[in-house]
Design an enzyme around this catalytic site. Sequence first.
Site, PDB file in Angstrom:
ATOM      1  N   TYR A  65       0.861  -1.189   0.000  1.00 32.05           N
ATOM      2  CA  TYR A  65       0.000   0.000   0.000  1.00 32.05           C
ATOM      3  C   TYR A  65       0.887   1.224   0.000  1.00 32.05           C
ATOM      4  O   TYR A  65       1.836   1.315   0.781  1.00 32.05           O
ATOM      5  CB  TYR A  65      -0.888  -0.003   1.243  1.00 32.05           C
ATOM      6  CG  TYR A  65      -1.785   1.216   1.360  1.00 32.05           C
ATOM      7  CD1 TYR A  65      -2.823   1.434   0.456  1.00 32.05           C
ATOM      8  CD2 TYR A  65      -1.608   2.151   2.386  1.00 32.05           C
ATOM      9  CE1 TYR A  65      -3.657   2.536   0.564  1.00 32.05           C
ATOM     10  CE2 TYR A  65      -2.434   3.250   2.505  1.00 32.05           C
ATOM     11  CZ  TYR A  65      -3.460   3.441   1.590  1.00 32.05           C
ATOM     12  OH  TYR A  65      -4.278   4.540   1.711  1.00 32.05           O
ATOM     13  N   ASP A 122       9.451   2.836  -0.286  1.00 26.75           N
ATOM     14  CA  ASP A 122       8.417   3.502   0.510  1.00 26.75           C
ATOM     15  C   ASP A 122       8.624   3.121   1.975  1.00 26.75           C
ATOM     16  O   ASP A 122       8.333   1.994   2.389  1.00 26.75           O
ATOM     17  CB  ASP A 122       7.040   3.077   0.004  1.00 26.75           C
ATOM     18  CG  ASP A 122       5.906   3.753   0.764  1.00 26.75           C
ATOM     19  OD1 ASP A 122       6.175   4.463   1.759  1.00 26.75           O
ATOM     20  OD2 ASP A 122       4.736   3.577   0.358  1.00 26.75           O
ATOM     21  N   LYS A 124       4.096   9.036   8.696  1.00 26.47           N
ATOM     22  CA  LYS A 124       3.826   8.427   9.995  1.00 26.47           C
ATOM     23  C   LYS A 124       4.768   8.931  11.115  1.00 26.47           C
ATOM     24  O   LYS A 124       4.557  10.030  11.588  1.00 26.47           O
ATOM     25  CB  LYS A 124       3.795   6.899   9.859  1.00 26.47           C
ATOM     26  CG  LYS A 124       2.639   6.471   8.914  1.00 26.47           C
ATOM     27  CD  LYS A 124       2.232   5.024   9.003  1.00 26.47           C
ATOM     28  CE  LYS A 124       0.908   4.789   8.291  1.00 26.47           C
ATOM     29  NZ  LYS A 124       0.980   4.358   6.901  1.00 26.47           N
TER      30      LYS A 124
HETATM   31  C1  LIG Z   1       0.413   4.770   5.576  1.00 31.71           C
HETATM   32  C2  LIG Z   1       1.183   4.509   4.340  1.00 31.71           C
HETATM   33  C3  LIG Z   1       1.100   5.351   3.212  1.00 31.71           C
HETATM   34  C4  LIG Z   1       0.107   6.475   3.109  1.00 31.71           C
HETATM   35  O1  LIG Z   1       0.313   7.471   4.048  1.00 31.71           O
HETATM   36  P1  LIG Z   1      -0.897   8.480   4.397  1.00 31.71           P
HETATM   37  O2  LIG Z   1      -0.278   9.465   5.313  1.00 31.71           O
HETATM   38  O3  LIG Z   1      -1.973   7.641   5.021  1.00 31.71           O
HETATM   39  O4  LIG Z   1      -1.349   9.086   3.105  1.00 31.71           O
HETATM   40  C5  LIG Z   1       1.955   5.104   2.163  1.00 31.71           C
HETATM   41  N1  LIG Z   1       2.829   4.086   2.186  1.00 31.71           N
HETATM   42  C6  LIG Z   1       2.925   3.257   3.240  1.00 31.71           C
HETATM   43  C7  LIG Z   1       3.931   2.152   3.227  1.00 31.71           C
HETATM   44  C8  LIG Z   1       2.089   3.421   4.339  1.00 31.71           C
HETATM   45  O5  LIG Z   1       2.168   2.566   5.367  1.00 31.71           O
END
Ligand SMILES: *Cc1c(COP(=O)(O)O)cnc(C)c1O
Length: 442
Positions: free
Chosen positions: A146, A241, A281
């Site tokens: 994701y 990511d 995060k």
């Molecule tokens: C939470 C998350 C996102 C998205 O971040 P948001 O602040 O919710 O838009 C993207 N990549 C990863 C791996 C995530 O865990």
Amino acid sequence: MTLSTPRSQALFDRALAVTPGGVNSPVRAFGGVGGTPRVIDHASGAWLTDVDGNRYVDLISSWGPMILGHAHPDVLAAVTGAAQQGFSFGTASENEVALAEEIVRRVEPLEQVRLVSSGTEATMSALRLARGVTGRSVVVKFAGCYHGHVDALLAQAGSGVATFALPDSSGVPASAAGETLVLPYNDVAALEAAFAERGGEIAAVITEASPGNMGVVPPEPGFTSALRRITRQHGALLISDEVMTGFRASRSGWYGLETGAKGDAPGGYPDGPPDLFTFGKVMGGGFPAAAFGGSAEIMAHLAPEGPVYQAGTLSGNPVATAAGLATLRGCTEDLYPRLEQAATTIAEAASAALTEASVPHTIQWAGSMFSVFFREGPVRDFADAGTQDTAAHARFFHSMLEQGVHLPPSAFEVWFVSDALDQDAIGTVLDALPAAARAAAA
Ligand SMILES: *Cc1c(COP(=O)(O)O)cnc(C)c1O
């Protein structure tokens, strides 16, 4: 025992009238476990208190950011101090410089970062930058990873999408998803085949540094280095990511674990580091702050230096960056062994309780991140994760909730620990596990 929750129920009913599904982010709606979400009134340390006064040990930690615990005094002081100086200037300010410096110091390949307000913005912008730099348009992602709700990346994503078993989202034009190749995770042969066929069109491979949005599915030895080798061979960029793993898996995120001194490094990057990283995060400390970054050469393609446009009214917001900076300053080298200790205590007790109740399960790790799958291991990819007993998880979840422990309301999520988990909080979790495991077995 049933907790009394009339105020949560009443507030959630009001929410349902004015907000789709009653929530502002789908996984909060308890769709994966059933029942009514608890409406939280306040949080302190390791504990959430709902509007009916029920207390819960928090193992969501706002999906990662609250790594130091809620309302940590240092972060609170930083936020209050920043707010007293004004909320947003729309010009440069000191905190954003300091936060960028802190991030660049921690993750060795980074020379520059651009701050944004959400992980979604970070991955969306990194993708645009990769396409701008390479002049190509195809993007490769892995099923179960994701990367936020970016059109091009909402194909076989994990997280809330996995919970709701949507293969895709409606409203995403075929043209956006049509430039995205989705491959199984941990499958080097599939990656080689995709590049053999379309290598010249591929702008980037984006991957969760160590996936956490289908549950924790770490890269197998050699997978990450294969990503780097193959992308480099074909002139594509590699985007790591680290929105979830950044500053959580270790002080320097998954990158730090993979390349660092730890013996469990699954391969590292003999052919060089990823080209771009994304963060969110933890680095926002509970406020909207995220980032993407890489070498100065690649980042120079961004406006105003270069032709790739990217902007944000609240990007680098002084209050959000104060929270992020104070949080990262609390993420010291010695924090991580403490988090791993708390996580290990909880995970081992969960496994023992589930074993005692004869519930098939496996626990997988990425640094201090872990998740419990309700099936036998190993879980190597999204297809494996999808064969869990989600009904058993739902019964387990509700039993824990009734006993004052708030797990993520989905079988596809990390149990996020914080540094505020003391003996009292951990004891509450351990006491709740046997009954929850029996409920899962029922
Ligand atoms: C939470 C998350 C996102 C998205 O971040 P948001 O602040 O919710 O838009 C993207 N990549 C990863 C791996 C995530 O865990």
